[in-house]
Design an enzyme around this catalytic site. Structure first.
Site, PDB file in Angstrom:
ATOM      1  N   GLU A 294      29.410 -30.839   2.471  1.00  0.00           N
ATOM      2  CA  GLU A 294      30.294 -29.420   2.267  1.00  0.00           C
ATOM      3  C   GLU A 294      29.653 -28.007   2.829  1.00  0.00           C
ATOM      4  O   GLU A 294      29.889 -26.900   2.541  1.00  0.00           O
ATOM      5  CB  GLU A 294      30.066 -28.866   0.531  1.00  0.00           C
ATOM      6  CG  GLU A 294      28.666 -28.479  -0.032  1.00  0.00           C
ATOM      7  CD  GLU A 294      27.756 -29.635  -0.401  1.00  0.00           C
ATOM      8  OE1 GLU A 294      26.782 -29.659  -1.240  1.00  0.00           O
ATOM      9  OE2 GLU A 294      28.017 -30.922   0.136  1.00  0.00           O
TER      10      GLU A 294
ATOM     11  N   ASP B  83      37.554 -34.374  -1.781  1.00  0.00           N
ATOM     12  CA  ASP B  83      38.107 -34.097  -0.523  1.00  0.00           C
ATOM     13  C   ASP B  83      39.170 -33.053  -0.230  1.00  0.00           C
ATOM     14  O   ASP B  83      39.246 -32.601   1.001  1.00  0.00           O
ATOM     15  CB  ASP B  83      38.699 -35.316   0.000  1.00  0.00           C
ATOM     16  CG  ASP B  83      37.568 -36.517  -0.038  1.00  0.00           C
ATOM     17  OD1 ASP B  83      36.260 -36.246   0.053  1.00  0.00           O
ATOM     18  OD2 ASP B  83      37.819 -37.696   0.046  1.00  0.00           O
TER      19      ASP B  83
ATOM     20  N   ASN C 174      32.886 -32.506  -7.894  1.00  0.00           N
ATOM     21  CA  ASN C 174      33.098 -34.215  -7.363  1.00  0.00           C
ATOM     22  C   ASN C 174      32.624 -34.826  -8.836  1.00  0.00           C
ATOM     23  O   ASN C 174      33.602 -35.828  -9.064  1.00  0.00           O
ATOM     24  CB  ASN C 174      32.027 -34.792  -6.495  1.00  0.00           C
ATOM     25  CG  ASN C 174      32.606 -34.491  -4.985  1.00  0.00           C
ATOM     26  OD1 ASN C 174      33.716 -34.519  -4.865  1.00  0.00           O
ATOM     27  ND2 ASN C 174      31.630 -34.486  -3.954  1.00  0.00           N
TER      28      ASN C 174
ATOM     29  N   HIS D 102      36.033 -37.589  -6.408  1.00  0.00           N
ATOM     30  CA  HIS D 102      35.915 -37.318  -4.930  1.00  0.00           C
ATOM     31  C   HIS D 102      37.161 -37.206  -4.500  1.00  0.00           C
ATOM     32  O   HIS D 102      37.279 -36.295  -3.252  1.00  0.00           O
ATOM     33  CB  HIS D 102      35.348 -38.713  -4.349  1.00  0.00           C
ATOM     34  CG  HIS D 102      33.691 -38.691  -4.666  1.00  0.00           C
ATOM     35  ND1 HIS D 102      32.802 -38.134  -4.179  1.00  0.00           N
ATOM     36  CD2 HIS D 102      33.239 -39.379  -5.789  1.00  0.00           C
ATOM     37  CE1 HIS D 102      31.636 -38.193  -4.718  1.00  0.00           C
ATOM     38  NE2 HIS D 102      31.837 -38.988  -5.683  1.00  0.00           N
TER      39      HIS D 102
END
Length: 301
Positions: free
Chosen positions: A217, A191, A182, A187
């Site tokens: 996660e 994702d 990230n 982000h």
């Protein structure tokens, strides 16, 4: 869509079945109330039913009442939409049917266009109910069962093992150094990694194993009927498929540098002395911690 029709008059039953099949529906036609309730409570049941008020064995309202009263035991199953057939002019029957749990009614003799439109309304409501049900049970990003749903699955498997004595195992999976993904790539890439990791995990386990997003996660895997050593082999395969192919930054461009993601997993096997699912989750979490202490990209039992 499959529709159940329960009507004790043979002529009316034939007419209803013919109309529904003409409109493209799969039809289950019955003339007995007890049998209708059994089908509605059975495996692969119709989710829309047209019930006559008077039926041998069980009346239409009584079928509705038993379906609605049993909804807690049927937790997780899609909603069933009920249309009641009543005799024209008997308003008290309409009120009683709706009070018993019917969703709509059609008076006899019925108009075919009106019936078709009321069925369409039922279809729209069932579609909305299914969308809401999926939103409540599935993680929008990965498409996997969410934390609530996967823990429900774990609890169900635990209860089955207590009854049968058959073992099962669970595993907690954590994507290694995910915060760095990230921080470095953003982000959106994070994702994408989560969604692709979910697909890879799903591809590496058995078709009937349960995989859910546990949080962030982390993923929870439930292996029915497996002992710890057998679960270990599957988890090692999961580790391999996550690491094997590179991931790409988003948006994916020609200059995007691929990168590797690894995972650590901790396994806990059920045993008769287990106090409950929480104890198993704690055991899997402790095993996951040992896998991380080994240097990550590892599986511990």
């Amino acid at each position: 869509m499959k529709i159940l029709v329960a009507e004790d008059d043979a002529t009316s039953l034939f007419m209803l079945q013919s109309l529904l099949e003409k409109w493209g529906y799969e039809t289950v036609a019955l003339s007995d109330g007890v049998e209708a309730l059994s089908v509605l409570n059975g495996e692969d049941p119709p989710f829309l039913a047209i019930l006559d008020w008077m039926l041998p064995g069980l009346s239409g309202p009584e079928i509705c009442r038993r379906l609605r009263m049993g909804e807690e035991a049927r937790k997780g199953r899609p909603y069933q939409y009920i249309i009641m057939l009543t005799v024209k002019g008997e308003k008290e029957n309409v009120v009683a049917g709706l009070d018993a749990g019917a969703d709509d009614y059609v008076t006899k003799p019925f108009d075919s266009q009106e019936l078709q439109m009321r069925i369409k309304v039922g279809e729209r409501i069932l579609l909305l109910q299914e969308q809401l049900r999926k939103a409540a049970l599935y993680d929008a990003l990965t498409g996997l069962p969410n934390r609530r749903a996967v823990i429900d699955g774990l609890e169900g498997e635990f209860a089955r093992s207590e009854r049968s004595g058959e073992s099962f195992a669970i595993a907690l999976l954590d994507l290694d150094h995910f915060k760095e993904v990230n921080d470095r790539y953003g982000h959106l890439t994070g994702d994408s990694v989560l969604a692709e990791s979910a697909r890879r995990i799903r591809s590496a386990v058995r078709s009937y194993d349960l995989v859910g997003r546990y949080g962030g996660e982390e993923f929870l895997l439930v292996f029915p009927g497996l002992k710890g050593d057998d679960a270990l082999r599957i988890c090692e395969r999961v580790c391999s498929v996550i690491e094997k192919k590179p991931f790409f930054p988003v948006p994916q461009q020609g200059s995007g540098t691929p990168f590797t993601v690894t995972a650590s997993l901790g396994i806990c096997e059920w045993n008769p002395s287990s106090s409950g699912p929480d104890e198993m989750l704690m055991g899997a979490d402790q095993a996951l911690y040992r896998a991380k202490r080994k240097g990550r990209n590892a599986v511990c039992l």
